[in-house]
Structures are given as C-alpha cells and as structure tokens.
Write a protein that holds these residues in place. Sequence first.
Motif, PDB file in Angstrom:
ATOM      1  N   THR A 173     137.294 132.278 114.815  1.00 44.63           N
ATOM      2  CA  THR A 173     137.833 132.978 113.642  1.00 44.63           C
ATOM      3  C   THR A 173     137.437 134.459 113.749  1.00 44.63           C
ATOM      4  N   PRO A 174     138.061 135.333 112.927  1.00 44.97           N
ATOM      5  CA  PRO A 174     137.674 136.750 112.957  1.00 44.97           C
ATOM      6  C   PRO A 174     136.218 136.984 112.547  1.00 44.97           C
ATOM      7  N   HIS A 175     135.588 135.942 111.952  1.00 46.19           N
ATOM      8  CA  HIS A 175     134.177 136.100 111.541  1.00 46.19           C
ATOM      9  C   HIS A 175     133.265 135.155 112.302  1.00 46.19           C
ATOM     10  N   GLY A 176     133.617 134.881 113.546  1.00 48.02           N
ATOM     11  CA  GLY A 176     132.720 134.077 114.374  1.00 48.02           C
ATOM     12  C   GLY A 176     133.377 132.811 114.891  1.00 48.02           C
ATOM     13  N   SER A 177     132.694 132.179 115.848  1.00 50.36           N
ATOM     14  CA  SER A 177     133.183 130.927 116.453  1.00 50.36           C
ATOM     15  C   SER A 177     132.203 129.816 116.124  1.00 50.36           C
ATOM     16  N   PHE A 178     132.748 128.660 115.729  1.00 49.30           N
ATOM     17  CA  PHE A 178     131.883 127.599 115.206  1.00 49.30           C
ATOM     18  C   PHE A 178     132.286 126.254 115.781  1.00 49.30           C
ATOM     19  N   GLU A 179     131.292 125.442 116.135  1.00 51.92           N
ATOM     20  CA  GLU A 179     131.573 124.144 116.754  1.00 51.92           C
ATOM     21  C   GLU A 179     132.162 123.168 115.738  1.00 51.92           C
ATOM     22  N   THR A 180     133.022 122.319 116.258  1.00 52.88           N
ATOM     23  CA  THR A 180     133.589 121.249 115.417  1.00 52.88           C
ATOM     24  C   THR A 180     133.338 119.902 116.091  1.00 52.88           C
ATOM     25  N   PRO A 181     133.307 118.795 115.362  1.00 56.71           N
ATOM     26  CA  PRO A 181     133.544 118.652 113.924  1.00 56.71           C
ATOM     27  C   PRO A 181     132.480 119.387 113.098  1.00 56.71           C
ATOM     28  N   MET A 182     132.952 120.000 111.998  1.00 53.69           N
ATOM     29  CA  MET A 182     132.062 120.794 111.150  1.00 53.69           C
ATOM     30  C   MET A 182     132.205 120.386 109.689  1.00 53.69           C
ATOM     31  N   PHE A 183     131.090 120.531 108.958  1.00 52.30           N
ATOM     32  CA  PHE A 183     131.145 120.381 107.503  1.00 52.30           C
ATOM     33  C   PHE A 183     131.110 121.765 106.874  1.00 52.30           C
ATOM     34  N   MET A 184     132.021 122.015 105.916  1.00 52.85           N
ATOM     35  CA  MET A 184     132.103 123.322 105.268  1.00 52.85           C
ATOM     36  C   MET A 184     131.624 123.206 103.819  1.00 52.85           C
ATOM     37  N   PRO A 185     130.472 123.810 103.482  1.00 57.01           N
ATOM     38  CA  PRO A 185     129.999 123.775 102.087  1.00 57.01           C
ATOM     39  C   PRO A 185     131.003 124.476 101.179  1.00 57.01           C
ATOM     40  N   TYR A 204     119.773 122.430  98.510  1.00 61.32           N
ATOM     41  CA  TYR A 204     119.468 122.905  99.869  1.00 61.32           C
ATOM     42  C   TYR A 204     119.395 121.707 100.824  1.00 61.32           C
ATOM     43  N   HIS A 205     118.655 120.662 100.414  1.00 57.79           N
ATOM     44  CA  HIS A 205     118.483 119.495 101.296  1.00 57.79           C
ATOM     45  C   HIS A 205     119.821 118.794 101.561  1.00 57.79           C
ATOM     46  N   ASN A 206     120.630 118.611 100.520  1.00 54.63           N
ATOM     47  CA  ASN A 206     121.892 117.866 100.707  1.00 54.63           C
ATOM     48  C   ASN A 206     122.875 118.593 101.622  1.00 54.63           C
ATOM     49  N   VAL A 207     122.983 119.924 101.465  1.00 58.74           N
ATOM     50  CA  VAL A 207     123.906 120.676 102.336  1.00 58.74           C
ATOM     51  C   VAL A 207     123.368 120.628 103.773  1.00 58.74           C
ATOM     52  N   TYR A 208     122.035 120.837 103.895  1.00 56.12           N
ATOM     53  CA  TYR A 208     121.390 120.771 105.221  1.00 56.12           C
ATOM     54  C   TYR A 208     121.656 119.404 105.868  1.00 56.12           C
ATOM     55  N   PHE A 209     121.557 118.349 105.073  1.00 57.92           N
ATOM     56  CA  PHE A 209     121.721 116.970 105.579  1.00 57.92           C
ATOM     57  C   PHE A 209     123.113 116.787 106.200  1.00 57.92           C
ATOM     58  N   LEU A 210     124.150 117.259 105.521  1.00 57.84           N
ATOM     59  CA  LEU A 210     125.511 117.072 106.051  1.00 57.84           C
ATOM     60  C   LEU A 210     125.779 117.982 107.250  1.00 57.84           C
ATOM     61  N   ILE A 211     125.229 119.197 107.211  1.00 62.37           N
ATOM     62  CA  ILE A 211     125.414 120.098 108.364  1.00 62.37           C
ATOM     63  C   ILE A 211     124.714 119.520 109.598  1.00 62.37           C
ATOM     64  N   LYS A 212     123.519 118.975 109.391  1.00 64.06           N
ATOM     65  CA  LYS A 212     122.786 118.364 110.521  1.00 64.06           C
ATOM     66  C   LYS A 212     123.450 117.069 110.969  1.00 64.06           C
ATOM     67  N   LEU A 213     124.040 116.332 110.014  1.00 61.57           N
ATOM     68  CA  LEU A 213     124.759 115.107 110.391  1.00 61.57           C
ATOM     69  C   LEU A 213     125.879 115.466 111.367  1.00 61.57           C
ATOM     70  N   MET A 214     126.586 116.560 111.099  1.00 62.61           N
ATOM     71  CA  MET A 214     127.687 116.951 111.995  1.00 62.61           C
ATOM     72  C   MET A 214     127.151 117.409 113.348  1.00 62.61           C
ATOM     73  N   GLU A 215     125.940 117.989 113.372  1.00 64.30           N
ATOM     74  CA  GLU A 215     125.320 118.319 114.673  1.00 64.30           C
ATOM     75  C   GLU A 215     125.082 117.031 115.466  1.00 64.30           C
ATOM     76  N   GLN A 216     124.608 115.999 114.762  1.00 65.18           N
ATOM     77  CA  GLN A 216     124.372 114.705 115.449  1.00 65.18           C
ATOM     78  C   GLN A 216     125.695 114.097 115.918  1.00 65.18           C
ATOM     79  N   VAL A 217     126.742 114.250 115.097  1.00 64.21           N
ATOM     80  CA  VAL A 217     128.063 113.737 115.497  1.00 64.21           C
ATOM     81  C   VAL A 217     128.544 114.461 116.761  1.00 64.21           C
ATOM     82  N   ARG A 218     128.386 115.787 116.796  1.00 71.21           N
ATOM     83  CA  ARG A 218     128.827 116.557 117.969  1.00 71.21           C
ATOM     84  C   ARG A 218     128.032 116.146 119.208  1.00 71.21           C
TER      85      ARG A 218
END
Length: 375
Positions: free
Chosen positions: A25-37, A337-351
């Motif tokens: 994207t114009p504001h950076g490149s991000f790995e997918t699958p991704m969770f977007m808060p 903070y914990h819940n958003v972190y949990f889903l973002i880290k879950l997607m890291e584990q999925v990747r």
Amino acid sequence: MTTPIRFELIKTCRQTGARLGILHTPHGSFETPMFMPVGTLATVKTLSPEELKEMGAGVILSNTYHLWLRPGHDIVEEAGGLHAFMNWDRGILTDSGGFQVFSLSEFRRIEEEGVYFRNHLNGDKLFLSPEKAVEIQNALGADIIMAFDECPPYPATYEYMKQSIERTSRWAERCLKAHRRPNEQGLFGIVQGGEYEELRRQSARDLVSLDFPGYAVGGLSVGEPKEVMNRVLEFTTPLLPADKPRYLMGVGSPDSLIDGAIRGIDMFDCVLPTRIGRNGTVMTSEGRVVIKNAQYARDFSPLDPNCDCYTCRNYTRAYIRHLIKCDETFGIRLTSYHNVYFLIKLMEQVRQAIREDRLADFREEFFECYGFNKP
Ligand SMILES: CC1(C)O[C@@H]2[C@@H](CO[C@@]3(CNc4nc5cc6c(=O)[nH]c(N)nc6cc5[nH]4)OC(C)(C)O[C@@H]23)O1
C-alpha cells in the motif's frame, strides 16, 4: 493507471490452500493473512498509534458514515486526511457506509439513486449514494476504500437478493466512475449474494469484470451460522482473482479467522477485540476469560499465561478484575490492548503455519486448546 494497492502471493499452504501474501500500500507493505483492528471514529478505542505499532498492526479501519457525521469529512480533509488527523502512518481502510446505514439507521428507503435514511444521532434526514460515499472516502484519504453496496439482512429471499446484487453491481460501476484518486486509493468491490451460490457467482462475475484492485466478501458475519459462512466462502473465494487481495468484512473470532484463512481470505476486520474488551471479556490461548467473575479476585496470574503482551507481562487477573469492577479506564485499556494483540499474534501464527504447510494441524491444536472442539 498505477494501482496503489498490489497483492504479492508468496506461497499457498499445501495442507489447506491458505495463502501467504504481502499487501503493498502507499503506507507500507504488510503480510497476509492479516487482522485489521477497527477504529470507527478515527481511533482504535483506548489504544494509541504507538501501541498499535508495537503490537504489529499494519492496516486499521475507519468508517465513512461515522466520520461523515462526526467530525465531517471536510474537517478530516482540511487536517490533511485521516493519516495526519489521527497520526497513523501505516495503512488505513475505510468502509463505505452502506452497511452502517443498514445496521444503524431506522426508516431507510433504498432507491436506484441511493439510500434515504435518518442520522442515528439526531434523526436528521440523510441521503447516501455511490457517488457521495466515494466523495467522502476520497476526502478521508484512506489507502483502501470500499464500494457503496447493500448488505441485505440475513436471511433474505432469493428474489430480494437477486434484485439487491444487481443494484450493488450497478452501484459498484458508479463508484469506479466517481473515484477521483484511483492512483492513491485502491477501490475494492464487495461481493454480495447471501448464501445463494448462483447469486454469489453473478455478483463476483459482475465485479471481476470491472477489474477492481481488490475484492471483499460482504453480506457475512450478519447473524448466519458459522457453517453457512464457511460454505459461502468455499464457493465464493475461488471466483475471485488469485492475484488480488480478498477481504472478509466484519470477521471476527479466532476460529473464524483461521477458517477464513483456510478458505483463501487474506484480510479480516472486526470490532470484537475492543468491543468485548470494554466489558472485561478477554480472549486467551485457553478460551475466553470473563474477568469480572469472582473466581479471579485472588488470581495473581496473567490474563493469558502464554501471552507476552504488555498487559500479560505487567498485570494480574486480580488487578484487572478490580479495575473493571471499579470502571477504571485503565482496565479496559489493558483488556483491549491484550485482545487486539491476541488476534494480531494469532495471524502471525497462521502465517507461520502456512509457511510450514501445516495450517490444518495448527487449527486442530488451537481449537483443542481454545475449547472449540469440546462439546
Ligand atoms: C461479529 C461482531 C462482534 O461484529 C459486530 C457485530 C455484528 O456484526 C458486525 C460485523 N459484521 C459485519 N458484516 C459486514 C458486512 C458488510 C458488507 O456486506 N458491506 C459493507 N460495506 N460493510 C460490511 C461490514 C460488515 N461487518 O457488523 C456490525 C453491525 C458493524 O457490528 C459488527 O458482531
């Protein structure tokens, strides 16, 4: 035209067909699958941009309808756009407002030209059209903007759904024509059609012929059973171009994120982590914890023993329970903070599981720990 959004397919999981990719994207490149808060009103509730960055958030959501009403897209534009206004220099996606009109507003009337409805805050008469929704999103300046669509209520009859997707396809074309900044903001089409395979095919065919830089699967996470969502994904994602990002709107819970990735989804968003966090419910590797329960009054362990987030490294269940019971704002900051972190880290584990061709095994392990498999 140089498209501002590009999807790079890195690999496909040999066990499940899930995709590992990079969203440029114009504001950076991000790995997918991704969770977007979700930050509906230009803030992911109670969390700062620095906290979102440190936990690894790449793209966050904001909402056209809500920002149109407050503070007004003209003020956001004057501020230099959403990135400047909210001090977020990574990716932003705005939903088009169509869904909020249907989920928030009374007395709405849908016509070919657009939707007449009432402001959910003060009852004023309002009108949103494909052109107006794109004009607002062009002013807000998100990297990814969404077509103006109708998300029919669940369930809807085949006849109603057929009329609706044909109008949504005509609206999608009008959005493309109204888009003033196609080189800076990628406009995604939204596939509708409910649980009807033939209508999903027709909607996907219409939208793919318009060659959007990305596609969302809409009309889900609206009260249908999870099996229905999974079945719809099974016959819808294969209809979408493999070299474009696929975004499942409004999802979701840990099991839905894993099952959506397995069915070829690259992007997810949901208010769940901050919404349940605000009433003291947290997602942990061993299932949900309702922190107000008396059983945690003297529990001096972290929310999740397997989590290394700021909340879990520094505070105990007893302390967070105390804050939530006393309506102390710091309490919902810690749970959010914990819940958003949990889903973002879950997607890291999925990747990582996709890299190792073992996402089905990971699903099994996670569901067992989380308790989804238990009767
Ligand atoms: C899961 C959870 C916690 O998320 C909550 C609440 C109820 O469901 C949610 C999430 N589901 C959801 N489905 C969607 C479908 C569309 C769509 O078809 N088109 C467009 N433009 N935007 C959409 C946004 C969507 N959000 O929708 C609202 C009503 C925004 O609150 C969310 O339950």
